[in-house]
Design a protein around this motif. Structure first.
Motif, PDB file in Angstrom:
ATOM      1  N   THR A 106     -12.341 -14.368 -59.387  1.00 39.01           N
ATOM      2  CA  THR A 106     -12.428 -13.910 -58.456  1.00 39.01           C
ATOM      3  C   THR A 106     -13.448 -12.838 -58.105  1.00 39.01           C
ATOM      4  O   THR A 106     -13.683 -12.218 -59.027  1.00 39.01           O
ATOM      5  CB  THR A 106     -11.469 -12.987 -58.530  1.00 39.01           C
ATOM      6  N   ILE A 107     -13.805 -12.924 -56.577  1.00 40.56           N
ATOM      7  CA  ILE A 107     -15.097 -12.589 -56.540  1.00 40.56           C
ATOM      8  C   ILE A 107     -14.887 -10.909 -55.595  1.00 40.56           C
ATOM      9  O   ILE A 107     -13.798 -11.397 -54.507  1.00 40.56           O
ATOM     10  CB  ILE A 107     -15.489 -12.746 -55.458  1.00 40.56           C
ATOM     11  N   ASN A 108     -15.163  -9.781 -56.200  1.00 39.50           N
ATOM     12  CA  ASN A 108     -15.152  -8.853 -55.545  1.00 39.50           C
ATOM     13  C   ASN A 108     -16.231  -8.684 -54.455  1.00 39.50           C
ATOM     14  O   ASN A 108     -17.376  -8.260 -54.433  1.00 39.50           O
ATOM     15  CB  ASN A 108     -15.271  -7.963 -56.101  1.00 39.50           C
ATOM     16  N   ILE A 109     -15.517  -8.877 -52.957  1.00 37.66           N
ATOM     17  CA  ILE A 109     -16.585  -8.857 -51.855  1.00 37.66           C
ATOM     18  C   ILE A 109     -16.896  -7.302 -51.565  1.00 37.66           C
ATOM     19  O   ILE A 109     -18.054  -7.770 -51.174  1.00 37.66           O
ATOM     20  CB  ILE A 109     -15.795  -9.282 -50.496  1.00 37.66           C
ATOM     21  N   ASP A 110     -15.996  -6.504 -52.131  1.00 38.44           N
ATOM     22  CA  ASP A 110     -17.313  -4.879 -51.701  1.00 38.44           C
ATOM     23  C   ASP A 110     -17.894  -4.829 -52.246  1.00 38.44           C
ATOM     24  O   ASP A 110     -19.492  -4.538 -52.543  1.00 38.44           O
ATOM     25  CB  ASP A 110     -15.678  -4.014 -52.073  1.00 38.44           C
ATOM     26  N   GLN A 111     -18.145  -5.726 -54.070  1.00 39.08           N
ATOM     27  CA  GLN A 111     -18.576  -4.600 -55.312  1.00 39.08           C
ATOM     28  C   GLN A 111     -19.926  -6.068 -54.953  1.00 39.08           C
ATOM     29  O   GLN A 111     -21.318  -5.353 -55.087  1.00 39.08           O
ATOM     30  CB  GLN A 111     -18.433  -5.405 -56.238  1.00 39.08           C
ATOM     31  N   ALA A 112     -20.147  -7.290 -54.421  1.00 35.34           N
ATOM     32  CA  ALA A 112     -21.294  -8.110 -53.967  1.00 35.34           C
ATOM     33  C   ALA A 112     -21.525  -8.037 -52.634  1.00 35.34           C
ATOM     34  O   ALA A 112     -23.431  -7.481 -52.682  1.00 35.34           O
ATOM     35  CB  ALA A 112     -20.339  -9.436 -53.327  1.00 35.34           C
ATOM     36  N   ASN A 113     -20.970  -6.769 -51.941  1.00 31.89           N
ATOM     37  CA  ASN A 113     -21.937  -6.074 -50.606  1.00 31.89           C
ATOM     38  C   ASN A 113     -22.334  -5.293 -51.395  1.00 31.89           C
ATOM     39  O   ASN A 113     -23.660  -5.129 -50.356  1.00 31.89           O
ATOM     40  CB  ASN A 113     -20.773  -6.056 -49.630  1.00 31.89           C
ATOM     41  N   GLN A 114     -21.779  -4.757 -51.680  1.00 32.04           N
ATOM     42  CA  GLN A 114     -23.120  -2.863 -52.438  1.00 32.04           C
ATOM     43  C   GLN A 114     -23.973  -3.834 -52.925  1.00 32.04           C
ATOM     44  O   GLN A 114     -25.241  -3.066 -53.334  1.00 32.04           O
ATOM     45  CB  GLN A 114     -21.482  -2.548 -53.240  1.00 32.04           C
ATOM     46  N   LYS A 115     -23.782  -4.554 -53.610  1.00 36.76           N
ATOM     47  CA  LYS A 115     -25.186  -5.150 -54.743  1.00 36.76           C
ATOM     48  C   LYS A 115     -26.266  -5.786 -53.677  1.00 36.76           C
ATOM     49  O   LYS A 115     -27.150  -5.379 -54.056  1.00 36.76           O
ATOM     50  CB  LYS A 115     -24.530  -6.497 -55.498  1.00 36.76           C
ATOM     51  N   ALA A 116     -25.412  -6.326 -52.147  1.00 35.45           N
ATOM     52  CA  ALA A 116     -26.562  -6.430 -51.984  1.00 35.45           C
ATOM     53  C   ALA A 116     -26.939  -5.342 -50.543  1.00 35.45           C
ATOM     54  O   ALA A 116     -28.534  -5.236 -49.978  1.00 35.45           O
ATOM     55  CB  ALA A 116     -25.183  -7.678 -50.584  1.00 35.45           C
ATOM     56  N   ILE A 117     -26.543  -4.438 -50.385  1.00 36.55           N
ATOM     57  CA  ILE A 117     -26.779  -3.432 -50.242  1.00 36.55           C
ATOM     58  C   ILE A 117     -28.268  -2.201 -51.230  1.00 36.55           C
ATOM     59  O   ILE A 117     -29.319  -1.993 -50.521  1.00 36.55           O
ATOM     60  CB  ILE A 117     -26.018  -1.625 -49.579  1.00 36.55           C
ATOM     61  N   ASP A 118     -27.372  -2.266 -52.414  1.00 31.85           N
ATOM     62  CA  ASP A 118     -28.456  -1.831 -53.330  1.00 31.85           C
ATOM     63  C   ASP A 118     -29.814  -2.853 -53.037  1.00 31.85           C
ATOM     64  O   ASP A 118     -31.433  -1.983 -53.343  1.00 31.85           O
ATOM     65  CB  ASP A 118     -27.978  -2.024 -54.436  1.00 31.85           C
TER      66      ASP A 118
END
Length: 254
Positions: free
Chosen positions: A2-14
């Motif tokens: 399962t991919i956590n979208i919020d975590q993935a988006n935070q990684k992009a923002i970082d």
């Protein structure tokens, strides 16, 4: 898995926030833009054929061929552009950005902006100012003459100045400009003045003579969009840092 979208988006923002775009130089498009060659014209927007191009894009394409010396008249340029013998591609397919029509040809000088965090480089042309300009589809003699001056005089001097000063940090410049009332794109009055102020001592130091230095600094200082093109390339280096992160829903190219 399962991919956590919020975590993935935070990684992009970082990744966006860790990017450090620096304007490092100016060079001929075909010498630095990946995949660029003499028969390729880059443009803003998605892939498009000559028949479907908007008027300003067509005008800029005509101007580019006149600038390159591949046509002696608008009619000759249009015949070549509609013949299928010229290749077109979006700027984004070649690590580049272009304001408005966004047209870039092989001999045009372009800014090189590098994300010092990951080494990725993006490119954008030299800004012509407001009014009758190639990026709006104009291609009169005065427009082509200005493009040639940018290529022959301003561009090389700015390249030397940038190298002399060790590059120019776009994020630092924009941070100051935002506090001075700019929006970072349409209104860049403060940013362009800061850009000119930072370059001026090095242009004065390295230009071939005082008249040339004065002419270049005057043009940059009076052009409220001088810094627009390197800012756009800088933004591309930041967006690229967050590209292809699995699970992220953040748009990195449009």
């Amino acid at each position: 898995m399962t991919i956590n979208i919020d975590q993935a988006n935070q990684k992009a923002i970082d990744a966006f926030m860790e990017a450090r775009p620096v304007v490092v130089g100016v060079a001929k498009a075909k010498d630095v833009i990946p995949g660029m060659h003499d028969n390729l014209l880059l443009h803003a927007g998605p892939p498009v054929t000559w028949e479907r191009m908007a008027g300003p894009v067509r005008g800029a394409m005509i101007g580019a061929l006149l600038f390159e010396g591949r046509a002696k008249s608008a009619e000759e340029a249009e015949a070549l552009l509609s013949s299928g013998k010229v290749e077109f591609a979006p700027c984004h397919h070649h690590d580049s950005t272009g304001p408005m029509a966004g047209v870039m040809s092989a001999s045009m000088l372009v800014y090189i902006v590098e994300n010092k965090t990951n080494g990725y480089k993006a490119f954008s042309g030299l800004n012509e100012g407001r009014g009758k300009v190639l990026r709006m589809g104009a291609y009169s003699e005065e427009v082509i003459a200005r493009m040639q001056w940018l290529n022959d005089v301003l561009g090389p001097a700015v390249d030397t100045a940038l190298k002399e000063m060790g590059g120019l940090d776009i994020r630092t410049l924009l941070a100051k400009a935002l506090h001075m009332g700019d929006d970072g794109h349409n209104r860049l009055d403060a940013a362009s003045l800061l850009y000119t102020n930072m370059l001026a001592p090095y242009i004065a130091k390295t230009a071939k003579d005082a008249n040339t230095a004065s002419e270049i600094i005057k043009f940059l200082g009076e052009n409220a969009l001088s810094v627009l093109n390197p800012v756009m390339a800088g933004c591309k280096t930041m967006a690229q840092a967050g590209h292809n992160i699995e699970g992220s829903t953040i748009v990195t190219v449009m």
